[in-house]
Write an enzyme that holds these catalytic residues in place. Structure first.
Site, PDB file in Angstrom:
ATOM      1  N   LYS A  81      15.240  -6.327  11.507  1.00 39.19           N
ATOM      2  CA  LYS A  81      13.897  -6.850  11.303  1.00 39.19           C
ATOM      3  C   LYS A  81      13.269  -7.136  12.662  1.00 39.19           C
ATOM      4  O   LYS A  81      13.931  -7.609  13.587  1.00 39.19           O
ATOM      5  CB  LYS A  81      13.930  -8.135  10.467  1.00 39.19           C
ATOM      6  CG  LYS A  81      14.571  -7.955   9.096  1.00 39.19           C
ATOM      7  CD  LYS A  81      13.740  -7.048   8.209  1.00 39.19           C
ATOM      8  CE  LYS A  81      14.360  -6.913   6.813  1.00 39.19           C
ATOM      9  NZ  LYS A  81      15.594  -6.115   6.787  1.00 39.19           N
ATOM     10  N   ASP A  82      11.981  -6.870  12.759  1.00 41.32           N
ATOM     11  CA  ASP A  82      11.275  -6.966  14.027  1.00 41.32           C
ATOM     12  C   ASP A  82      11.200  -8.410  14.520  1.00 41.32           C
ATOM     13  O   ASP A  82      11.218  -9.367  13.740  1.00 41.32           O
ATOM     14  CB  ASP A  82       9.861  -6.409  13.857  1.00 41.32           C
ATOM     15  CG  ASP A  82       9.171  -6.161  15.175  1.00 41.32           C
ATOM     16  OD1 ASP A  82       9.318  -5.064  15.722  1.00 41.32           O
ATOM     17  OD2 ASP A  82       8.496  -7.089  15.652  1.00 41.32           O
ATOM     18  N   ARG A  83      11.071  -8.565  15.820  1.00 45.69           N
ATOM     19  CA  ARG A  83      10.964  -9.889  16.429  1.00 45.69           C
ATOM     20  C   ARG A  83       9.637 -10.556  16.104  1.00 45.69           C
ATOM     21  O   ARG A  83       9.584 -11.757  15.814  1.00 45.69           O
ATOM     22  CB  ARG A  83      11.125  -9.771  17.955  1.00 45.69           C
ATOM     23  CG  ARG A  83      11.016 -11.095  18.698  1.00 45.69           C
ATOM     24  CD  ARG A  83      11.057 -10.864  20.195  1.00 45.69           C
ATOM     25  NE  ARG A  83       9.912 -10.071  20.632  1.00 45.69           N
ATOM     26  CZ  ARG A  83       9.755  -9.584  21.860  1.00 45.69           C
ATOM     27  NH1 ARG A  83      10.681  -9.793  22.771  1.00 45.69           N
ATOM     28  NH2 ARG A  83       8.689  -8.881  22.170  1.00 45.69           N
ATOM     29  N   GLN A 165       6.606   2.250  14.516  1.00 43.31           N
ATOM     30  CA  GLN A 165       7.755   1.589  15.131  1.00 43.31           C
ATOM     31  C   GLN A 165       8.972   2.500  15.192  1.00 43.31           C
ATOM     32  O   GLN A 165       9.826   2.371  16.074  1.00 43.31           O
ATOM     33  CB  GLN A 165       8.107   0.306  14.387  1.00 43.31           C
ATOM     34  CG  GLN A 165       9.092  -0.566  15.158  1.00 43.31           C
ATOM     35  CD  GLN A 165       9.654  -1.675  14.318  1.00 43.31           C
ATOM     36  OE1 GLN A 165      10.078  -1.453  13.196  1.00 43.31           O
ATOM     37  NE2 GLN A 165       9.649  -2.876  14.855  1.00 43.31           N
TER      38      GLN A 165
END
Length: 350
Positions: A81-83, A165
């Site tokens: 999961k992205d920051r 992404q």
């Protein structure tokens, strides 16, 4: 290869209804894992539910290992999961860790909000999908058309494009792949995986874009490889009958595109020719992937948008929906707003 051009992909439902600001705050992009199962209540591991903000998955995993005095490889998780988002995701730690009660444990950018006994360590991909809550700020466009697009998405789904992404910042993973395939040194192991995934995703998006333009992204054609919704099961349909057409209309099955590995496609006839032609537009990537000895894979061309809800408050649009694992929220937003693929929007990469 121009990354902006790479993400200039056709819409399926008539084009966007306007534009909006994405991710003005981390809380504007909330993702919650949908595992599809509950903890066993017993076993040698603990299933932790972790809420994180401003921290990526690997960083949290390393902190959990440090706190529990265990090796980082003993920490399990299902997806990255992205920051730059608020995410709730699951991790597993061995019951033998140094922490007897994980509930309430905090660290840099995360808090453990649930902990239950379970039998198995979480493995990558061991989830059904992700639930999203997204706020589109300062929407400028046709609100009635936006609601029309949302209604269509709820019943017809969206093209299952890979979002930006997948390709790294400004397409850096694609750039790495091209340099490697043109004779440069092989990247480090992790970067090599990102480069191969990005190269395959470019070709998949190109195939899907062709099918969107042709109006067949959500229809089965003779020679299609068909996916059973929500599963990794595929079968070749050399001819399409009324039963398959009906199942496709109900989003029970989907046409697929290749995760390119070489010229030996599973599809047949005109579909195989379309896929080959799309791949050859990226000849360097196609040739490099053919030499990489990858396993043949397929990906659905369509993703259902489940449990879609929305409300409009002033100029802000609040969205909730569920996607199957591996699908990108930006693919849904791309059907709504013109700049969905232009922003560095966080995703759930599973």
């Amino acid at each position: 290869m121009n990354f902006v051009d790479l993400m200039n992909l056709p819409c399926a439902h008539g084009g966007p209804a306007g534009s909006a600001r994405l991710r003005a705050l981390p809380e504007d992009f909330v993702v919650r894992e949908w595992l599809g199962f509950d903890a066993d209540g017993e076993g040698d591991h603990l299933l932790l539910k972790v809420r994180k903000r401003g921290a990526n998955t690997m960083w949290v995993a390393k902190q959990l290992a440090r706190i529990g005095k265990i090796h980082p490889r003993d920490v399990g998780f299902a997806g990255l999961k992205d920051r730059d988002a608020v995410a709730e995701q699951a991790f597993t730690v061995p019951g033998r860790s140094a922490v007897s009660n994980w509930l309430g444990i905090t660290g840099d950018g995360f808090e453990v909000i649930g902990a239950e006994r379970t039998r198995r360590k979480l493995k990558r991909g061991a989830l059904k999908g992700n639930d999203f809550e997204i706020v589109l700020r300062d929407f400028a466009g046709d609100t009635a058309l936006l609601e029309q697009r949302l209604q269509t998405l709820s019943t017809a789904g969206a093209p299952n494009y890979f979002g930006p992404q997948r390709f790294g910042h400004n397409g850096s993973n694609v750039t790495t792949a091209i340099a490697w395939f043109e004779g440069g040194p092989a990247p480090e192991r992790m970067d090599r995986g990102f480069a191969l995934s990005a190269a395959r995703s470019v070709i998949f998006n190109a195939v899907l874009a062709e099918r969107v333009t042709a109006g067949s992204w959500n229809q089965l054609r003779d020679g299609d490889v068909v996916n059973l919704n929500g599963s990794g099961s595929f079968f070749l349909a050399e001819s399409i009958d009324d039963t398959l057409r009906d199942r496709c209309q109900r989003l029970d099955v989907h046409p697929t595109g290749p995760m390119w590995h070489g010229d030996s496609l599973l599809s047949k006839g005109a579909i195989a020719a379309l896929e080959t032609e799309a791949a050859q537009r990226y000849a360097v990537l196609a040739a490099g992937l053919s030499k990489a000895r990858l396993e043949p894979e397929r990906r659905p061309l369509r993703v259902p948008v489940r449990e879609l809800k929305w409300r409009i408050e002033g100029a802000d649009v609040h969205l909730q929906f569920r996607l199957q694992r591996g699908s990108f929220a930006t693919a849904v937003l791309h059907e709504l707003i013109s700049n969905a693929f232009q922003a560095e929007t966080p995703e759930a990469d599973v």
